[in-house]
Each structure stands twice: as C-alpha cells, then as structure tokens.
Design an enzyme around this catalytic site. Structure first.
Site, PDB file in Angstrom:
ATOM      1  N   GLU A   1      41.638  43.570  44.741  1.00 38.37           N
ATOM      2  CA  GLU A   1      40.828  43.349  45.947  1.00 38.37           C
ATOM      3  C   GLU A   1      41.641  43.060  47.217  1.00 38.37           C
ATOM      4  OE1 GLU A   1      37.805  40.449  45.213  1.00 38.37           O
ATOM      5  OE2 GLU A   1      36.814  41.685  43.725  1.00 38.37           O
TER       6      GLU A   1
ATOM      7  N   GLU B   1      35.791  44.329  37.193  1.00 35.67           N
ATOM      8  CA  GLU B   1      35.084  43.039  37.198  1.00 35.67           C
ATOM      9  C   GLU B   1      33.619  43.272  37.489  1.00 35.67           C
ATOM     10  OE1 GLU B   1      36.484  40.057  39.967  1.00 35.67           O
ATOM     11  OE2 GLU B   1      38.566  40.489  39.435  1.00 35.67           O
TER      12      GLU B   1
HETATM   13  C1  BGC Z   1      37.666  38.156  42.322  1.00 34.45           C
HETATM   14  C2  BGC Z   1      37.648  37.049  41.302  1.00 34.45           C
HETATM   15  C3  BGC Z   1      36.481  36.133  41.599  1.00 34.45           C
HETATM   16  C4  BGC Z   1      35.202  36.912  41.409  1.00 34.45           C
HETATM   17  C5  BGC Z   1      33.928  36.119  41.663  1.00 34.45           C
HETATM   18  C6  BGC Z   1      36.308  38.706  42.655  1.00 34.45           C
HETATM   19  O1  BGC Z   1      36.200  38.760  44.032  1.00 34.45           O
HETATM   20  O2  BGC Z   1      38.549  39.165  41.951  1.00 34.45           O
HETATM   21  O3  BGC Z   1      38.877  36.395  41.340  1.00 34.45           O
HETATM   22  O4  BGC Z   1      36.485  34.980  40.828  1.00 34.45           O
HETATM   23  O5  BGC Z   1      35.183  38.002  42.294  1.00 34.45           O
HETATM   24  O6  BGC Z   1      33.868  35.684  42.971  1.00 34.45           O
END
Ligand code: BGC
Length: 454
Positions: free
Chosen positions: A163, A357
C-alpha cells in the site's frame, strides 16, 4: 461454488503489527516506534512495543495457522531488524528470526509469502529524508539483497511494497500515520517516483536470484468502485472512476498513479499533466525499470462505493442508504467489493490478481462459554468471497485470497481498539483463541470455496 484448483488461500499480518520485541536482538527504532511514542498520535497511547509478542511466540502462532488449515501465510519483514542502521551492517539475529519462522512454516506445510516493506522504515533513514531522498532506492536494494540472501532458497513468493498509497498519502501528506508529515504535493510526487523505482530495482534483485521460480508482486490498495447496475454505462463509469483522476480525490488515491507505471510503463496522461513538473529530473528513463515484468498484482480491498453513470457517462456517486451495514471501524460492507476492482485490474493490465488483504474489524470478545462468536465476520467474508467468485466467473484471473488478519493486532493509529483477526488475542495475557470465523474459514479452505453459496 468451487474456486480454481490452484487457488491460494491464506491469512496475512505485518511485522510491526504483531512482532513486539521492538528493541531486542539488535533491532533499532522504526518510524512507527517514534510516532507511537508521541502523545496523542495513537488511540489510547498504544504502541507496537509488545503487540502480539509474535517474535517470541511464532512457533505457537504457526501451530495455530496449522490448526486453521492455512496453505499460505503472508507476513512482512522488519527492515530495522535486518539493517538496524538502515544500511551497512547486517544484523544476523534479525535474519535468524525470519529464517526460523520460514522453516517452521515450511515444516507445517504452509507456504510463506513475504512482503519486504509494510511501513516500518528505520527511523535513521527517515532522518535522512526517507522516501523523499533518492538515496533510499539503493538502501532498499541493499535491504532486499540481505533478505533474499538469507531466505531466497526457501521463499518463492515475494511482494515488494504494501500500500504505497498509505505510506505516502496517510503518512507524508495527511500526517495521520508515521512519520506524521504534511508535505506539499511536489514532495509527494517525488516520493511516489522513488518508491516505484525502488520496486523495479528490488524486482531485478529478486529475479537475479530466483528467475522464473519466483512469483513476484506488489500490493497497492483502493476503494472498489461498484457499478450500481450492470448496464454497460454504469460499468464503464465505475471503470473510469477506478483509473481516472477526478478532482474529488487527491491524486495519491488514484489507483492508476501506481498501476499504470507498474504494468504499462507510463504515468496516466491525466495525472502526468498535473505531476510532471514535480517528477525528478530524467524520470522518463526510469519507466522501463518500473515496468519490470512481475507475476501478479496484489490488491488490498476492504470496502466499496456504488456509483452510476450520468447522461454524459460520468461517474456519479450514489448516496449511502440510511443504516447501511458497517464494520466496527465504520467501513461500509459492500458485497461486490472483491468483484469489480480485481476484474478491472485484470482487464486493463492482463495480469493475475491476488487479494493480499481483505477482512473487517468487529467488537469481538470472549463469551461466557470461552469461545469467540463472530457471526458478522463469517457473513462478511461469505459475501465478499461470493463477490470474488463472480469476478472469476466474469473472466478475471484471480490467484488467491489472504484474509486480514491472522490475529488481532496493532491497528496503526487505532491501536488495539480494532480487532481484525481470525484469532482473538488477549493483549494482557497473550492468550490466543480461534474465533468461530477461524473455524469457518478452515472449512472454506478445505472445500476450496465450495462452502460459499450463491
Ligand atoms: C494495511 C494493514 C491494516 C489493514 C486494516 C491495510 O491498510 O495493509 O496493515 O491493518 O489495512 O486497516
């Protein structure tokens, strides 16, 4: 609905969010240690000093992953453990930790997916200008060489950056994440270019070591633009809103600022018009380096916005209906979040996509029966995976899905307020409890997604 036979299922974490042991075995401070020590920056004054104490409990955590039936685990390496001074002397103990983790994973039958940079820059490099100083590119190369030298015989899946939008936008422009700066747009443009060049050079290092045996990617993020209907006009408007710069959104949050250079070798023309004056001199000659062939585009997706086309085909945001479902962190639950963005990426760049993610925070606690019942997480993930399956049916090549997160952890400026895990962590005792969603996800994995129904 079954997923492709070679689909990868996993869960993800990041070093600063779980490891703790912030000053052990030669590690020196990262920008997050410094930022979280400043009063008022993090909810409740929380820090990552101990976090989930994963540094000491990684064997227990790998055992949990095994119990969850995870075929793959995405984690990041802490640069300040490997090169505590940013560059120069390698800290063997830092490498040893990750080497033991990789061995433990492989002996549990879990494939390691390594992210090189998930935001924890050595503080000493920040003091030299961080991502604004072009010297950081060689520092990142040096760091990559150290990591690949130690783990490259066993790790095959690599991601350079997590990111960049956040560690530039939130950190250097909006000032809400470490190092908490509010820099002008001209500096932001330089940071973007340096990160992209550092990516390209790191890819060269990885390729030189692993050739086509390595599966290399990068992980940007965005909010999915969801067409309100499946009319060609609405779909086209959503595609435009995904890739075109609009005046309502700062440039740093436009996906194509990163993905066009990475996969097409050019800055998008509408963005170039605005940023060209601030790009480092001679930027054009970097474009082929930035555009090195990689194997997948990772993408982190949590939420989406619905929109429709007006009479001219322009995207117009739909209002959010009253009482629309939200997670604990107040992100909207939009079922088709994993459908449209991955599909648009695949169509535009013809590159396989990995959901690196996706997940949600909820107000979980241990119930009187000793278990953690989190039906919302199950329902959310079910809905989102259904959306992802639609992307596959639409023809998008989707290679994998990593749930965020393996376990509750340090949620950056929100501290320990937000619980994103499949595993509950009691931060006072470090006791872990697999949530209902963890057991449910295990069945999803075992069925290769057949459990997900239409
Ligand atoms: C990030 C994580 C974060 C997750 C939830 C993403 O932006 O890569 O590190 O914990 O989102 O906010």
């Amino acid at each position: 609905m079954a997923f492709p036979p070679d689909f990868t299922w996993g869960a993800a974490t990041a070093a600063y969010q779980i490891e703790g042991a912030w000053d052990e075995d030669g590690r020196k401070p990262s920008i997050w240690d410094v930022f979280s020590a400043e009063p008022g920056k993090i909810w409740n004054g929380d820090t990552g000093k101990t976090a989930c104490d994963h540094y000491h409990r990684f064997r227990e955590d790998v055992a949990l992953m095994k119990e969850l039936g995870l075929p793959a685990y995405r984690f990041s390496i802490a640069w300040p453990r490997i090169l505590p001074d940013g560059r120069g002397k390698i800290n063997q103990k830092g490498l040893d930790f990750y080497s033991s983790l990789v061995d433990e994973l492989l002996s549990a039958g879990i494939e390691p997916w390594v992210t090189l940079y998930h935001w924890d820059l050595p503080q000493v490099l920040q003091e030299q200008g961080g991502w604004l100083n072009p010297a950081i590119i060689d520092a990142f190369v040096e760091y990559t060489q150290a990591v690949v030298g130690a783990l490259g015989d066993r790790v095959k899946h690599w991601m350079t950056f997590n990111e960049p939008q956040c560690f530039i936008g939130l950190s250097l422009q909006q000032g809400v994440q470490a190092p908490g700066l509010k820099l002008p747009a001209s500096s932001i443009t330089k940071a973007v270019h340096h990160v992209l060049v550092a990516h390209g050079k790191a890819v060269d290092v990885l390729r030189a070591r692993g050739g086509s045996d390595y599966c290399i990617g990068i992980v940007p993020t965005t909010q999915t633009m969801i067409p309100a209907t499946e009319s060609p006009q609405d779909i086209e408007a959503a595609r435009r809103a995904t890739f075109c710069h609009t005046s309502v959104r700062p440039i740093i949050w436009t996906l194509s600022l990163f993905t066009d250079p990475l996969f097409l070798g050019t800055y998008p023309s509408d963005i170039l018009e605005v940023i060209e004056k601030d790009l480092p001199q001679g930027w054009e000659k970097d474009m082929s380096l930035i555009n090195r062939k990689i194997d997948f585009c990772g993408i982190n997706l949590y939420s989406g916005k619905r929109l429709h086309a007006d009479a001219q085909g322009n995207p117009v945001m739909n209002p959010v209906p009253a009482g629309f479902p939200q997670t604990a962190i107040k992100w909207f639950v939009e079922d088709e979040t994993l459908r449209w963005c991955p599909r648009f990426i695949h169509e535009r760049y013809k590159i396989p996509v990995v959901i690196a993610e996706n997940g949600l925070s909820m107000t979980d606690w241990v119930h009187l029966d000793g278990k953690v019942h989190d039906p919302q997480r199950i329902d959310y993930t079910h809905r989102y995976l259904r959306g992802l399956h639609k992307a596959i049916e639409d023809g998008a090549e989707i290679k994998g899905y990593f749930h965020w997160s393996l376990m509750d952890n340090f949620e950056w400026s929100e501290g320990y307020k937000e619980r994103f895990g499949l595993v509950y962590v009691d931060f006072a005792t470090q006791k872990r409890t697999i949530k209902d969603s963890g057991y449910w996800y295990k069945e999803v994995i075992q069925s290769n997604g057949s459990l997900i129904t239409g």
